[in-house]
Enzyme design. Structure first.
Site, PDB file in Angstrom:
ATOM      1  N   SER A  59     -32.006  10.607  12.842  1.00  0.00           N
ATOM      2  CA  SER A  59     -33.219  10.805  13.610  1.00  0.00           C
ATOM      3  C   SER A  59     -33.645   9.588  14.426  1.00  0.00           C
ATOM      4  O   SER A  59     -34.627   9.647  15.169  1.00  0.00           O
ATOM      5  CB  SER A  59     -34.357  11.185  12.660  1.00  0.00           C
ATOM      6  OG  SER A  59     -34.579  10.143  11.709  1.00  0.00           O
ATOM      7  N   SER A  76     -29.677   8.854   9.171  1.00  0.00           N
ATOM      8  CA  SER A  76     -30.398   8.643  10.426  1.00  0.00           C
ATOM      9  C   SER A  76     -30.254   7.254  11.017  1.00  0.00           C
ATOM     10  O   SER A  76     -30.729   6.988  12.122  1.00  0.00           O
ATOM     11  CB  SER A  76     -31.879   8.971  10.241  1.00  0.00           C
ATOM     12  OG  SER A  76     -32.046  10.350  10.024  1.00  0.00           O
ATOM     13  N   LYS A 124     -38.593   2.685  16.117  1.00  0.00           N
ATOM     14  CA  LYS A 124     -38.787   4.112  15.894  1.00  0.00           C
ATOM     15  C   LYS A 124     -40.271   4.421  15.665  1.00  0.00           C
ATOM     16  O   LYS A 124     -40.969   3.672  14.976  1.00  0.00           O
ATOM     17  CB  LYS A 124     -37.959   4.505  14.671  1.00  0.00           C
ATOM     18  CG  LYS A 124     -37.796   5.963  14.380  1.00  0.00           C
ATOM     19  CD  LYS A 124     -36.799   6.104  13.216  1.00  0.00           C
ATOM     20  CE  LYS A 124     -36.458   7.541  12.920  1.00  0.00           C
ATOM     21  NZ  LYS A 124     -35.420   7.621  11.847  1.00  0.00           N
TER      22      LYS A 124
END
Length: 474
Positions: free
Chosen positions: A156, A180, A81
């Site tokens: 996310s 997330s 990420k």
């Protein structure tokens, strides 16, 4: 050869590189090609570092030939990420505002993966500043679910989840402030664990909410998730919130099963109605655990609505403190979904925030006494709704979007606020052939136990092969 490499799970790939059946260079080339191709098509890939990655892979192959291994993940290529700092590299955080931000240090979790031998090949797209559970991002392009590109990945950790589901990488790091890791794991058919608060360092990871942020892995199997968690867990002097408890061997008990364990199936007090197909699928998975020797009783979840309200208050206050100057100076550079979740925090009083924080310890005490006095684990759906379409949820930052986001994360926030370990494991497909996740929650630092239960689900239900492999074209 490329497809064969990419189809391997993390532990299978690590074993193949360790024995010489696959070279690190071959694996890294396969991952880079997949992320540049299918990864771009899925809006998963942010940026890649091929020169660095291939040079590291060549060194790993040379070291293996000399009989030296760096660790359990020697030569395994991974991507993460776009919020985990690598010194000297851009960490864009899914934003325009940070699109040229150069990281001043390397995140502790990446340092530990480096020591375990993993190769960092680049960064994956995410929700702007990690504030959102649907995956929408107008800046980078919303990542598409590998099962159905018209549906959301969840957020996310959006790019990372679809990259693992599509067979482009074997595992990835995510963050979980309000779901997330677990929401994308549920929607993308992966195992994702939010560890106990304090088990894994957040140093060098983009902050969103210091009292709610957690870092953990998404992978294809519980064993793979345990391997990554093993590498990154433990006290860090750079993060004062990390625990000094000895780190258990997370892979050691995965085969023990759940015989003798007491499960509480949370069926009421949830503050929402669970989709009937999801409910039926979760019940079937729980019965498989009962067949494996666990006992189960149904009961109410403790104070879900109250805890969710407090968690949202704290999240909005803390992320507002992080981004207040950005909003004042560069409001037009935010996507509407981010502003919709962030701006209420600017109106909160210090009294409300401090009162909420003071309630956290007593709330954890009360929850554990109520929920774990006669149970070892809580089981319930990860998400109460089926995976939405991107178009149906792309409503900007209006009330409909906020309501949708809250509905998706309704069953998630309790373990963030209380810092409890929670894993999502895939248990089937809904009517649209999209994955369904079972959530397993444990006492503080019962991370090994929740992974053990997840492994039992996998054995009882048979291997859950991500459908993304059929779509990847690799």
């Amino acid at each position: 050869m490329s497809h064969a490499i990419l189809s391997l799970s993390l532990h299978e790939l690590a074993d193949a590189i360790r024995t010489g059946a696959v070279s690190s260079v071959e694996a890294t080339e396969a991952v880079l090609t997949a992320l540049e191709g299918r990864g771009r098509a899925l809006n998963a890939t942010a940026r890649l570092w091929p020169d660095y990655a291939l040079a590291e892979a060549a060194r790993c192959d040379q070291e293996r030939a000399q009989g030296r291994l760096r660790g359990a993940l020697h030569g395994v290529p991974l991507a993460h990420k776009d919020m985990f700092y690598r010194e000297g590299e851009i960490a864009g955080q899914g934003s325009v505002i940070r699109s040229e931000f150069v990281a001043p240090r390397t995140a502790t979790v990446l340092q530990r993966l480096d020591r375990a031998g993993a190769i960092d090949v680049g960064r994956l797209n995410m929700v702007e500043f990690a504030l959102g559970v649907t995956g929408h991002n107008n800046h980078t392009g919303t990542p598409k679910n590998a099962y159905d590109p018209e549906r959301i990945t969840g957020g996310s950790t959006s790019g990372g989840s679809t990259a693992v589901a599509a067979g482009l990488i074997a595992a990835t790091l995510g963050s979980d402030t309000g779901g997330s890791i677990r929401i994308p794991a549920s929607f993308c058919g992966l195992v994702g664990i939010k560890p106990t608060y304090g088990l894994v360092s957040r140093a060098g990871a983009m902050p969103l909410s210091f009292s709610l942020d957690h870092v953990g892995p998404l992978a294809r199997t519980s064993r793979d998730a345990a391997l990554v968690l093993q590498a990154i867990a433990g006290h860090d002097p750079d993060d004062s919130t990390t625990s000094r408890r000895p780190v258990p061997v997370f892979t050691a008990g995965l085969e023990r099963g759940v015989a003798g364990l007491r499960l509480l199936h949370a069926t009421s007090g949830l503050g929402c109605t669970v989709d009937p197909l999801i409910d039926a699928t979760v019940r079937q998975a729980i019965q498989a655990l009962v067949a494996d020797g666990a006992t189960v009783r149904e009961g109410a979840m403790e104070r879900v609505e109250q805890i969710n309200a407090i968690r949202r208050l704290v999240l909005m206050a803390e992320c507002g403190a992080v981004h207040r100057a950005h909003v004042q100076q560069r409001r037009a550079d935010f996507v509407p979904q981010t502003l919709a979740r962030m701006e209420p925090g600017f109106a909160l009083s210090a009294v409300d925030y401090i009162s909420a924080m003071r309630s956290r310890g007593p709330a954890l005490d009360a929850f554990c006494k109520a929920m774990f006095s006669e149970a070892d684990l809580i089981v319930l759906p990860t998400c109460p709704v089926q995976t939405p379409r991107i178009a149906d949820t792309d409503t900007g930052g209006d009330a409909t979007f906020v309501a949708t986001a809250n509905a998706i994360g309704q069953l998630i926030g309790v373990s963030n606020w209380l810092g409890l370990p929670a894993v999502s494991v895939p248990v089937g497909l809904d009517g649209n052939h999209m994955p369904i996740g079972l959530q397993i929650i444990g006492r503080p630092f019962a991370d090994a136990l929740v992974l053990r239960a997840a492994a039992a689900v996998e054995r009882a239900q048979g291997a859950f092969r991500p459908a993304g492999f059929a779509l990847s074209g690799t």
